[in-house]
Enzyme design. Structure first.
Site, PDB file in Angstrom:
ATOM      1  N   GLU A  57       0.724  -1.191   0.159  1.00 43.60           N
ATOM      2  CA  GLU A  57      -0.022   0.098   0.014  1.00 43.60           C
ATOM      3  C   GLU A  57       0.605   1.031   0.345  1.00 43.60           C
ATOM      4  OE1 GLU A  57      -2.968  -0.857   3.410  1.00 43.60           O
ATOM      5  OE2 GLU A  57      -3.016  -2.698   2.413  1.00 43.60           O
ATOM      6  N   GLU A  87      -4.488  -6.640   2.734  1.00 48.24           N
ATOM      7  CA  GLU A  87      -3.643  -7.335   3.257  1.00 48.24           C
ATOM      8  C   GLU A  87      -3.343  -8.786   2.992  1.00 48.24           C
ATOM      9  OE1 GLU A  87      -3.564  -3.314   5.346  1.00 48.24           O
ATOM     10  OE2 GLU A  87      -4.755  -5.228   4.925  1.00 48.24           O
ATOM     11  N   PHE A 108       2.499  -1.405   8.434  1.00 52.32           N
ATOM     12  CA  PHE A 108       2.255  -2.292   9.702  1.00 52.32           C
ATOM     13  C   PHE A 108       2.077  -3.129   9.900  1.00 52.32           C
ATOM     14  CE2 PHE A 108       0.595   2.279   9.631  1.00 52.32           C
ATOM     15  CZ  PHE A 108       1.234   3.394  10.378  1.00 52.32           C
ATOM     16  N   ASP A 121       0.759  -4.774  12.610  1.00 52.31           N
ATOM     17  CA  ASP A 121      -0.630  -4.373  13.843  1.00 52.31           C
ATOM     18  C   ASP A 121      -1.773  -4.946  12.854  1.00 52.31           C
ATOM     19  OD1 ASP A 121       0.396  -2.545  16.283  1.00 52.31           O
ATOM     20  OD2 ASP A 121       1.063  -2.504  14.478  1.00 52.31           O
ATOM     21  N   PHE A 122      -1.045  -4.994  10.687  1.00 52.05           N
ATOM     22  CA  PHE A 122      -2.557  -5.558   9.892  1.00 52.05           C
ATOM     23  C   PHE A 122      -2.095  -6.905   9.223  1.00 52.05           C
ATOM     24  CE2 PHE A 122      -2.189  -0.983   7.735  1.00 52.05           C
ATOM     25  CZ  PHE A 122      -2.085  -0.742   8.808  1.00 52.05           C
ATOM     26  N   ILE A 123      -1.176  -7.894  10.141  1.00 53.06           N
ATOM     27  CA  ILE A 123      -1.122  -9.168   9.619  1.00 53.06           C
ATOM     28  C   ILE A 123      -2.333 -10.074   9.906  1.00 53.06           C
ATOM     29  CG2 ILE A 123       0.560  -9.829  12.519  1.00 53.06           C
ATOM     30  CD1 ILE A 123       0.708 -10.959   8.194  1.00 53.06           C
ATOM     31  N   HIS A 127      -1.713   0.171  15.482  1.00 52.48           N
ATOM     32  CA  HIS A 127      -0.550   0.397  14.735  1.00 52.48           C
ATOM     33  C   HIS A 127       0.872   0.652  15.301  1.00 52.48           C
ATOM     34  CE1 HIS A 127      -4.287   2.240  13.278  1.00 52.48           C
ATOM     35  NE2 HIS A 127      -3.615   2.233  11.935  1.00 52.48           N
TER      36      HIS A 127
END
Length: 324
Positions: A29, A60, A83, A85-87, A129
């Site tokens: 992104e 993602e 980030f 955190d988005f995994i 985040h």
């Protein structure tokens, strides 16, 4: 040797590898026109074109999923999660597909992909985040996990990760992007699984990761005025983990503190402590201590976020405890 910021060193690693191997591409992104959320991929689109630098939708699962497919057919994707955190929305693609394909196909499949992601607190980005999740990836067989603390390490480790035929999770602490340091021009690599002693000492071994390496070095300077000598060991990669260097340091100092920004409970420090307890217990003259974040989401409030992040004073207190 030129000076580069941490972000510039990572960008330079991209350039070195993309010029060398046309099978490498970058996706994520805002990695193209915008140059990445933290400016790491700035200029790559102009240099390599839109076929090799791909802006993706905010999906993602697709970013990771297409990278797994591309890697399995011979390309070498370097994807940015922005980030870490988005995994959560792409975890199946990462650990069930990327991490297991080589095993499930009897070693015939290769998944040479790198997933870069920012991590860590300190910029007021709040709970979704700001996390450090490296222990999660350490627990997933098939993945390698790199976490550099300096511009020099960032470039060398990323080049090595891109050349590796296995999926590598490459974690970049946000507070390091502006940090400057000497970085060689051109091509060099740092082997995955090779720790680095950032400061030699004789009284206490401190194993620290990412931004906490610099916190530990700051504490070491202060403790030196009291005649206490810290040895600061940076694992650089958490899997593979260089247990030999850590245990050799403990054999010298007889005391171990592990410092990381992850929450303390079940963090990477727990695995390091367990390995030293199993393989180096006779060298210890004091209990192993951990200095880490509390078991709670990262606060948005600046004073609370500051209290959440492990500090020099917490490490100094831990050192005095094991020295007592």
């Amino acid at each position: 040797m030129p000076n580069m910021t941490f972000a510039e060193a990572i960008r330079d690693a991209h350039v070195v590898e993309m010029e060398r191997d046309p099978n490498i591409y970058v996706a994520g992104e805002d990695v193209g026109v915008f140059g990445g959320c933290f400016g790491v991929t700035a200029g790559l689109l102009d240099q390599f074109g839109e076929k090799r630098v791909k802006d993706t939708p905010i999906t993602e699962s697709a970013i990771v999923g297409t990278a797994v497919g591309a890697a399995s057919t011979g390309l070498r994707p370097v994807i940015e999660m922005m980030f870490i955190d988005f995994i959560g929305v792409a975890l199946d693609q990462l650990y069930n597909q990327a991490g297991k394909m080589k095993y499930m196909f009897g070693g015939k499949a290769k998944i040479p992909m790198v997933m870069r992601a920012s991590c860590g607190a300190g910029i007021g980005a709040a709970a979704q985040h700001s996390q450090c999740l490296e222990a999660l990836f350490m627990h997933l067989p098939g993945l390698k996990v790199a976490m550099p603390s300096t511009p020099y390490d960032a470039k060398g480790l990323l080049i090595e990760a891109i050349r590796d035929d296995n999926p590598v999770v490459f974690l970049e602490h946000k507070m390091l992007y502006a940090m400057e340091g000497e970085v060689p021009e051109g091509d060099y690599t740092i082997p995955l699984g090779q720790a680095d002693i950032k400061r030699e000492g004789k009284d206490v071994t401190v194993v620290a990761t990412a931004n906490m390496v610099h916190t530990a070095l700051g504490a070491a300077e202060k403790l030196a005025t009291d005649g206490i000598s810290l040895e600061v060991v940076d694992p650089r990669t958490l899997y593979p983990l260089d247990g030999e260097t850590i245990i050799a340091s403990v054999k010298k100092t007889h005391r171990l503190i592990i410092m990381h920004e992850e929450v303390k409970f079940a963090g990477s420090g727990a695995e390091i402590a367990a390995q030293v307890a199993e393989d180096g217990f006779d060298y210890l003259d004091a209990p192993i201590l951990r200095v880490a974040a509390p078991f709670c989401p990262v606060p948005f409030s600046p004073p609370l976020e500051k209290a959440y992040i492990p500090s020099e004073q917490q490490l100094i207190d831990a050192v005095k405890k094991v020295m007592a």
